[in-house]
Design an enzyme around this catalytic site. Sequence first.
Site, PDB file in Angstrom:
ATOM      1  N   ASP A 150      -8.524  -3.412  -6.418  1.00 51.96           N
ATOM      2  CA  ASP A 150      -8.501  -4.292  -5.250  1.00 51.96           C
ATOM      3  C   ASP A 150      -9.300  -3.706  -4.104  1.00 51.96           C
ATOM      4  OD1 ASP A 150      -6.982  -2.289  -4.259  1.00 51.96           O
ATOM      5  OD2 ASP A 150      -5.208  -3.492  -3.846  1.00 51.96           O
TER       6      ASP A 150
ATOM      7  N   HIS B 146      -7.497  -5.375  -0.850  1.00 52.18           N
ATOM      8  CA  HIS B 146      -6.264  -4.633  -0.597  1.00 52.18           C
ATOM      9  C   HIS B 146      -5.431  -5.209   0.544  1.00 52.18           C
ATOM     10  CE1 HIS B 146      -3.700  -1.244  -1.132  1.00 52.18           C
ATOM     11  NE2 HIS B 146      -3.872  -0.818   0.104  1.00 52.18           N
TER      12      HIS B 146
ATOM     13  N   SER C 287       0.827  -1.203   0.000  1.00 55.90           N
ATOM     14  CA  SER C 287       0.000   0.000   0.000  1.00 55.90           C
ATOM     15  C   SER C 287       0.871   1.268   0.000  1.00 55.90           C
ATOM     16  CB  SER C 287      -0.934  -0.051   1.208  1.00 55.90           C
ATOM     17  OG  SER C 287      -1.823   1.020   1.183  1.00 55.90           O
TER      18      SER C 287
END
Lengths: 688, 672
Positions: free
Chosen positions: A590, A643, A262
């Site tokens: 995602d 995610h 991320s």
Amino acid sequence: MASILRFRKLCYVEPVKCSSLGFESFETPKIEKKDDRGAVKAVESTVGEKQKKKSSKRQPREWRCMDYCCLTVGYVCTAWWLLLFLYHCLPAALPGFQVPEAPGARLRREGLTALHPVVLVPGIVTGGLELWEGRPCSEGLFRKRLWGGSFTEIFKRPLCWLEHLTLHNQTGLDPPGIRVRAVPGLVAADYFAPGYFVWAVLIENLARIGYEGKNLYMAAYDWRLSFQNTEIRDQALSRLKSKIELMFVTNGNKKVVVVPHSMGVIYFFHFLKWVESPPPMGGGGGTGWCAKHIKAIMNIGPAFLGVPKAVSNIFSAEAKDVAFVRSMDPGVLDSEILGLQTLEHVMRVCRTWDSIISLIPKGGETIWGNLDWSPEEGYNCDLAKKRYAQPSLLDSNDTNSDGKMEFQIKESVRYGRIISFGKATSQLPSSQLPNLGSKDFLRTSNPTKFNSLCSEVWTEYDEMSRDGIRKIAENKAYTARTFLDLLRFVAPKMMQRAEAQFSHGIADNLDDPKYAHYKYWSNPLETKLPDAPDMEIYCLYGVGLPTERSYVYKLSPTDRCKSIPFRIDSSAEGSDGGCLKGGVYFVDGDESVPVLSAGFMCAKGWKGRTRFNPSGIATYVREYRHKPPASLFEGRGVESGAHVDIMGNVALIEDVLRVAAGATGVEMGGDRIYSDIMRMSDRINLRL
Amino acid sequence: MLRRRKGSEPEKSSGGDSKDQREDESKKEKEKEKEKEKGKLKSTKKWSCIDNCCWFVGCICSIWWFLLFLFNAMPASFPQYVTEAITGPLPDPPGVKLRKEGLTVKHPVVFVPGIVTGGLELWEGHQCADGLFRKRLWGGTFGEVYKRPLCWVEHMSLDNETGLDPPGIRIRPVSGLVAADYFAPGYFVWAVLIANLARIGYEEKTMYMAAYDWRISFQNTEVRDQSLSRIKSNIELMVATNGGKKVVVIPHSMGVLYFLHFMKWVEAPAPMGGGGGSGWCAKHIKAVMNIGGPFLGVPKAVSGLFSAEAKDIAVARGIAPGFLDADVFGLQTLQHVMRMTRTWDSTMSMIPKGGDTVWGNLDWSPEAEYSCNPKKQMNNDNKTADQTEKGSLGLKNSMNYGRIISFGKDVAEAHSSRIERLDFRGAVKGKNFVNTTCRDIWTEYDDMGIGGVQAVVDYKSYTADSILDLLHFVAPKMMSRGDAHFSYGIADNLDDPKYKHYKYWSNPLETKLPNAPDMEIYSMYGVGIPTERAYVYKLTPGAECYIPFQIDTSADGSSKDTCLKGGVFSVDGDETVPVLSAGFMCAKAWRGKTRFNPSGIQTYIREYDHAPPANLLEGRGTQSGAHVDIMGNFALIEDIIRVAAGATGKDLGGDRVYSDIFKWSEKINLKL
């Protein structure tokens, strides 16, 4: 807390169970008995006696109520303990339920062992934060987690909690008298909350092939700060550099494999530039540092070009789970426990966090599309779902793709308008939009402060006049470029702070000396990759989940003081199969990062030898198609593409393990693509 | 118990049943009052035993929850109010006090935890340790000890030959400050110090816990985990990121020896050492503040190795004495413990060093005139006045501390000329036929046979020198492992090239201090608590599967002020480390420019007189001198904070001595 909740649940279940168990066998005889006795008594008793008894009865009756309460509690407790005891006696694996073998165990049998040291770089929100110094209200919380863990303090002392997580408004650093620091070590982000894994599964699988503390390092940092500030305040970048060097040396000069997730992806990207830059601003590693120390960067769910969610978060604090916070306890944020101003408080806190600005979409209209065009147009939400669900149909879809395209052009979604006011605006052709330049409303600044009453909750909206707000709404639609102007207007102080730390453009000439400044280092479109031809860059991300891409806004109906004047228009729904749901246009991704942001750099921006990648570092795109967990037993699934849940995806774990054990991207089969990322990338007209 | 709970299930249903009916009745009540009586009558009749049980449980639970709720609702500062109400206002914790004085963070701080206090976690284990991945096996709640004791022992043991991991098991130290801030919940080790340092501005980037696996030998921590390299790298990083400020190192207990080893290692050339080059210590270290350092070893280690009986060589024993002494492993707890601890090389680092020269021979010992009873007054009053008088008194019943192990109380007290000793060294170890059944527990005693055991007893008494021979005799495998890593002698010539080997590095009597004239070395330890110094042993009665020797707990001194209690001669110290071991190096061997300290590093002795906590509310006390509890001693914390904030030993006031350490040191005849 949890046990009490569980207990409460049991309370509701237990009586039902009891009655269902016992009723048939006991009910009828008892009633008969009672009737018999009742009859006898009725004959015997007189009216006077009755009243006497009534008064004398009161005492024992009250007793009985208490007694029954205790009795019930006692039953429930014993039953609960019994169940708990049985649960503990239970073998770890139920006989009927086969636990799928962990990828680590399988690869170990294949003979893989720990080779390259591994560095994990957590993303935003997932890292724990603990208190080192605080105000009196935080007494007893020294070195306890304020962020991560059980979050109990939110409920106990919400305002105190918010105060401590807030950063200083001007500097973006600690407010005076408060020191909140990142939790160090693997515990920083193995679990976000009890039972909610982030890195734990990956760590466990790495351990199976021989990893341990000496060759596994979690580069925890304070994710609220801007990247350069983590170095200034905590020397986080220096620590990371020292740790990588140490692991390199103590593991027989094996280069490290870095696994950022991320926002950690852009954090580490910043590190790459920082470490090779000369000392006052950089780490002084000299050119070649990366080539010498890093084997591969395996970016998981990378937010290279930002995420549209950050936009809505900053604009109206409404990003549906920009954090998981929202998904975890939506009730808290949406309800108004903090005295009717939850959202405002959240917004105020978030706006002091510089790191969020790093996630604003980068590359402007070239990447994210303008009023009429966007790279993803032609994406069909409904169709996409079908396609992912039935991969066998893929061929047939491709054959009549021409027809499909025609069909879609008619109602193609204008994703380029990241924010539009009103559903109609989001669909009109640009010629019909009011031609109001973004500069226009910038000129009408110096708004009058009319609501001094509301100053205690500081969101910069308080300083804006109704006039300014109306003007914003009149301007109708904003693209990735004009949105930045919009932010500068609605939150000038925040943007002033943030623009010293981050940049969101595209470089024309990368050799321009101005790009030596650290604010460009986290933007892949304004930096060159290091000179490390043997390094590999992976983009690993999930696809097949609808991901927020642009928003339909409306003016907030209430004119109440201190409220945020804009809201996502959740009533805006698209037609069947449309990508518009609840005021949000969705696209493939995602759930947090759209495919475009995650994949573009690896798929095109850096592919081969480009001006962003002068040494020709090999890049690989590895996509993981989302599959929801088949049963409840699987928890968050072993094939998820979401995610965070992707960190438990067995295919991804296997890829990471193989690379850590020495495999190259070519050996793993190079690119693995399910989405339209190649076609989308082709449409982007970026000089390489 | 269990069965009865199960039995309650159907009964419960009837309880719920009657409740339902009661509700039905209540509707009718208004019409027919008589029904009430019936209901009452019925329910009183139906109170059975199980109902009563459940009622009781329910009451307790509800009250418990209520109290819990009150406790949680209570403001955090409530206990403090109570304490203050009872004992008067508390002194500010040293961190707060010094912050008001204007002290702020200056030198980065490195903690080096000692033996036992550091947490260990599982990274790879056998089947039986399923689900314990990255859970603490050592430290924390020790829940697994009770749940699966044999599995736990198996995982905590090291390989018998190599002293490293057994195949298939990887136990690693917990890293970070959490490694040793609390040993078990509520039992602080470093936490108080950390909290106070944080008050003046310390945080993660200026504090570092040099956690290492305390079970393995010092050099092996580098070989297996690169722990020494990590410490080096972290110290360098902290010095670099804090503007070139040198670090203050605070080792505790065995960490003292570990850091001594580190200081030699870091300057030694690369294959065996860290390659920092001479001058590394001078450049990076401002001060080493040793807390309770067993520089010359602890007698406890001897009894620990000899019969696994060292009363709390570890804190573990102090915390869970019942557990270790009870026979949870099926009557062989001690053997299991012994087998496990004997695989830990680190315990051998604490065998008394310096032999008879330091610890005394059969008739002489430096502490000989120490008298146990008047000690307390002596420590509190000004003591020098009646020194001579006490000396003459002491001569009469002086203790033979030099005999670290004696067999029988009479042997311990007799004059050396009257002890007949048979040398055990050549004795044949007979095969022990008896205990083929005990094979599963491997303590080397099984290999000794009756002949060997008798030979050990016949030698009667052992001094620090002969203890080593004894251990070689009873545990040859362990000692051969240990000899590769540790040495216990005194160097004649420190420039002898053999002293370049790492096995000498943790022995202060066989190494020179680094060339760092600006560095300071502190020896900080508690005094005023009786500390084990020598033991009276006896043969274990009827010992087939048992350890053949045990401390003769019936041996008590005759006179009132005796030092012999329960088979143990005690002397002044901090409950674990005798004053001699903790203070001698700083008091004499390193004082000024000696051959052990060629660059004349400044040394300071800071003693902390033990005062037990005044009342229960103080917990483990703020003036404690006990080995671990001293970490919460306000005076000690204040000293540390002052040094960390830039003060020198002179600023602190130099030495602060309550014990006889200087007098005892004088008596030791060591070439300097």
